[in-house]
Scaffold this motif. Sequence first.
Motif, PDB file in Angstrom:
ATOM      1  N   ASP A 124       0.799  -1.230   0.000  1.00  0.00           N
ATOM      2  CA  ASP A 124       0.000   0.000   0.000  1.00  0.00           C
ATOM      3  C   ASP A 124       0.832   1.280   0.000  1.00  0.00           C
ATOM      4  O   ASP A 124       0.266   2.372   0.015  1.00  0.00           O
ATOM      5  CB  ASP A 124      -0.920   0.018   1.224  1.00  0.00           C
ATOM      6  CG  ASP A 124      -1.928  -1.118   1.213  1.00  0.00           C
ATOM      7  OD1 ASP A 124      -2.327  -1.540   0.111  1.00  0.00           O
ATOM      8  OD2 ASP A 124      -2.296  -1.582   2.308  1.00  0.00           O
ATOM      9  N   LEU A 125       2.157   1.175   0.023  1.00  0.00           N
ATOM     10  CA  LEU A 125       3.020   2.354   0.089  1.00  0.00           C
ATOM     11  C   LEU A 125       4.206   2.139  -0.842  1.00  0.00           C
ATOM     12  O   LEU A 125       4.868   1.106  -0.772  1.00  0.00           O
ATOM     13  CB  LEU A 125       3.531   2.578   1.523  1.00  0.00           C
ATOM     14  CG  LEU A 125       4.460   3.765   1.739  1.00  0.00           C
ATOM     15  CD1 LEU A 125       3.663   5.058   1.734  1.00  0.00           C
ATOM     16  CD2 LEU A 125       5.206   3.631   3.049  1.00  0.00           C
ATOM     17  N   GLU A 126       4.450   3.111  -1.699  1.00  0.00           N
ATOM     18  CA  GLU A 126       5.569   3.011  -2.634  1.00  0.00           C
ATOM     19  C   GLU A 126       6.683   4.005  -2.334  1.00  0.00           C
ATOM     20  O   GLU A 126       7.789   3.854  -2.822  1.00  0.00           O
ATOM     21  CB  GLU A 126       5.076   3.216  -4.066  1.00  0.00           C
ATOM     22  CG  GLU A 126       4.141   2.113  -4.515  1.00  0.00           C
ATOM     23  CD  GLU A 126       3.689   2.257  -5.948  1.00  0.00           C
ATOM     24  OE1 GLU A 126       4.071   3.248  -6.622  1.00  0.00           O
ATOM     25  OE2 GLU A 126       2.962   1.365  -6.411  1.00  0.00           O
ATOM     26  N   GLU A 127       6.378   5.030  -1.563  1.00  0.00           N
ATOM     27  CA  GLU A 127       7.379   6.052  -1.254  1.00  0.00           C
ATOM     28  C   GLU A 127       7.283   6.427   0.221  1.00  0.00           C
ATOM     29  O   GLU A 127       6.217   6.838   0.691  1.00  0.00           O
ATOM     30  CB  GLU A 127       7.156   7.286  -2.126  1.00  0.00           C
ATOM     31  CG  GLU A 127       8.234   8.314  -2.002  1.00  0.00           C
ATOM     32  CD  GLU A 127       8.051   9.466  -2.990  1.00  0.00           C
ATOM     33  OE1 GLU A 127       8.438  10.592  -2.633  1.00  0.00           O
ATOM     34  OE2 GLU A 127       7.516   9.239  -4.088  1.00  0.00           O
ATOM     35  N   PHE A 128       8.391   6.294   0.921  1.00  0.00           N
ATOM     36  CA  PHE A 128       8.435   6.604   2.351  1.00  0.00           C
ATOM     37  C   PHE A 128       8.575   8.110   2.561  1.00  0.00           C
ATOM     38  O   PHE A 128       9.268   8.785   1.800  1.00  0.00           O
ATOM     39  CB  PHE A 128       9.620   5.890   3.008  1.00  0.00           C
ATOM     40  CG  PHE A 128       9.470   4.398   3.055  1.00  0.00           C
ATOM     41  CD1 PHE A 128       8.839   3.788   4.119  1.00  0.00           C
ATOM     42  CD2 PHE A 128       9.959   3.598   2.036  1.00  0.00           C
ATOM     43  CE1 PHE A 128       8.689   2.410   4.166  1.00  0.00           C
ATOM     44  CE2 PHE A 128       9.823   2.219   2.073  1.00  0.00           C
ATOM     45  CZ  PHE A 128       9.186   1.626   3.141  1.00  0.00           C
ATOM     46  N   THR A 129       7.915   8.609   3.616  1.00  0.00           N
ATOM     47  CA  THR A 129       8.006  10.031   3.943  1.00  0.00           C
ATOM     48  C   THR A 129       8.536  10.275   5.352  1.00  0.00           C
ATOM     49  O   THR A 129       8.628  11.427   5.771  1.00  0.00           O
ATOM     50  CB  THR A 129       6.622  10.709   3.806  1.00  0.00           C
ATOM     51  OG1 THR A 129       5.694  10.054   4.681  1.00  0.00           O
ATOM     52  CG2 THR A 129       6.134  10.643   2.362  1.00  0.00           C
ATOM     53  N   VAL A 130       8.868   9.210   6.052  1.00  0.00           N
ATOM     54  CA  VAL A 130       9.387   9.356   7.409  1.00  0.00           C
ATOM     55  C   VAL A 130      10.674  10.189   7.363  1.00  0.00           C
ATOM     56  O   VAL A 130      11.467  10.088   6.419  1.00  0.00           O
ATOM     57  CB  VAL A 130       9.623   7.962   8.066  1.00  0.00           C
ATOM     58  CG1 VAL A 130      10.705   7.180   7.348  1.00  0.00           C
ATOM     59  CG2 VAL A 130       9.926   8.093   9.529  1.00  0.00           C
ATOM     60  N   GLU A 131      10.856  11.047   8.360  1.00  0.00           N
ATOM     61  CA  GLU A 131      12.053  11.895   8.423  1.00  0.00           C
ATOM     62  C   GLU A 131      13.287  11.024   8.658  1.00  0.00           C
ATOM     63  O   GLU A 131      13.263  10.105   9.481  1.00  0.00           O
ATOM     64  CB  GLU A 131      11.924  12.922   9.550  1.00  0.00           C
ATOM     65  CG  GLU A 131      13.089  13.874   9.634  1.00  0.00           C
ATOM     66  CD  GLU A 131      12.976  14.877  10.775  1.00  0.00           C
ATOM     67  OE1 GLU A 131      13.926  15.680  10.902  1.00  0.00           O
ATOM     68  OE2 GLU A 131      11.990  14.859  11.517  1.00  0.00           O
ATOM     69  N   LEU A 132      14.355  11.333   7.918  1.00  0.00           N
ATOM     70  CA  LEU A 132      15.584  10.555   8.010  1.00  0.00           C
ATOM     71  C   LEU A 132      16.763  11.449   8.354  1.00  0.00           C
ATOM     72  O   LEU A 132      16.811  12.609   7.959  1.00  0.00           O
ATOM     73  CB  LEU A 132      15.889   9.867   6.671  1.00  0.00           C
ATOM     74  CG  LEU A 132      14.812   8.973   6.079  1.00  0.00           C
ATOM     75  CD1 LEU A 132      15.275   8.436   4.730  1.00  0.00           C
ATOM     76  CD2 LEU A 132      14.466   7.836   7.024  1.00  0.00           C
ATOM     77  N   ARG A 133      17.726  10.867   9.033  1.00  0.00           N
ATOM     78  CA  ARG A 133      19.021  11.516   9.263  1.00  0.00           C
ATOM     79  C   ARG A 133      20.074  10.563   8.702  1.00  0.00           C
ATOM     80  O   ARG A 133      20.397   9.560   9.319  1.00  0.00           O
ATOM     81  CB  ARG A 133      19.264  11.775  10.746  1.00  0.00           C
ATOM     82  CG  ARG A 133      20.637  12.400  11.002  1.00  0.00           C
ATOM     83  CD  ARG A 133      20.812  12.876  12.429  1.00  0.00           C
ATOM     84  NE  ARG A 133      19.856  13.956  12.688  1.00  0.00           N
ATOM     85  CZ  ARG A 133      19.247  14.138  13.863  1.00  0.00           C
ATOM     86  NH1 ARG A 133      19.476  13.327  14.865  1.00  0.00           N
ATOM     87  NH2 ARG A 133      18.404  15.145  14.019  1.00  0.00           N
ATOM     88  N   LEU A 134      20.560  10.891   7.525  1.00  0.00           N
ATOM     89  CA  LEU A 134      21.547  10.047   6.848  1.00  0.00           C
ATOM     90  C   LEU A 134      22.948  10.535   7.192  1.00  0.00           C
ATOM     91  O   LEU A 134      23.374  11.594   6.725  1.00  0.00           O
ATOM     92  CB  LEU A 134      21.312  10.075   5.338  1.00  0.00           C
ATOM     93  CG  LEU A 134      20.038   9.352   4.907  1.00  0.00           C
ATOM     94  CD1 LEU A 134      19.581   9.793   3.534  1.00  0.00           C
ATOM     95  CD2 LEU A 134      20.263   7.852   4.949  1.00  0.00           C
ATOM     96  N   ASN A 135      23.628   9.775   8.017  1.00  0.00           N
ATOM     97  CA  ASN A 135      24.972  10.140   8.457  1.00  0.00           C
ATOM     98  C   ASN A 135      26.002   9.463   7.565  1.00  0.00           C
ATOM     99  O   ASN A 135      26.089   8.236   7.524  1.00  0.00           O
ATOM    100  CB  ASN A 135      25.181   9.735   9.916  1.00  0.00           C
ATOM    101  CG  ASN A 135      24.240  10.459  10.847  1.00  0.00           C
ATOM    102  OD1 ASN A 135      24.095  11.687  10.759  1.00  0.00           O
ATOM    103  ND2 ASN A 135      23.579   9.743  11.726  1.00  0.00           N
ATOM    104  N   GLY A 136      26.763  10.263   6.838  1.00  0.00           N
ATOM    105  CA  GLY A 136      27.803   9.748   5.957  1.00  0.00           C
ATOM    106  C   GLY A 136      28.556  10.904   5.343  1.00  0.00           C
ATOM    107  O   GLY A 136      28.320  12.067   5.660  1.00  0.00           O
TER     108      GLY A 136
END
Length: 160
Positions: A62-74
Amino acid sequence: MKQHTVTDSPYGPLTLVADDGVLCGLYMTDQRHRPPEETFGTRDDTLFAEAEEQLKAYFAGDLEEFTVELRLNGTPFQRTVWDALRRIPYGETRTYGQLAGILGAPAASRAVGLANGRNPIGIIVPCHRVIGANGSLTGYGGGLERKQRLLDFERGASLF
């Protein structure tokens, strides 16, 4: 302050990690480059409701694109690659070379592959959508069987 929880999925347990309440990690069991457990912080099963809800919707188809907030550390380059991964449409794949070209560095497919392998938020940042130049499955931190299952799932070939 880091916190984590473990949630079930059709691909085995997933460890979700947050830094100050923002998702910064999603790790599978036996995942290559999985940080040591002691770096995940305290367990908090209440902090991850939005991420868990979106993952359940994704696994239900039922979901193709996530909208949860992310913190990508790199590194800046890694974050650029991970951002490009998030633009690969659901059910589609790209090669490492195609991603390198998109980033304006056509000779950097190996560097793209290394950054892809260090993706700290699997599934949500869909590194499983990257394949070899000849269409073959190549390295995946969660294992090639999981990669194939995720691709099949997104293509509608396998429903859970």
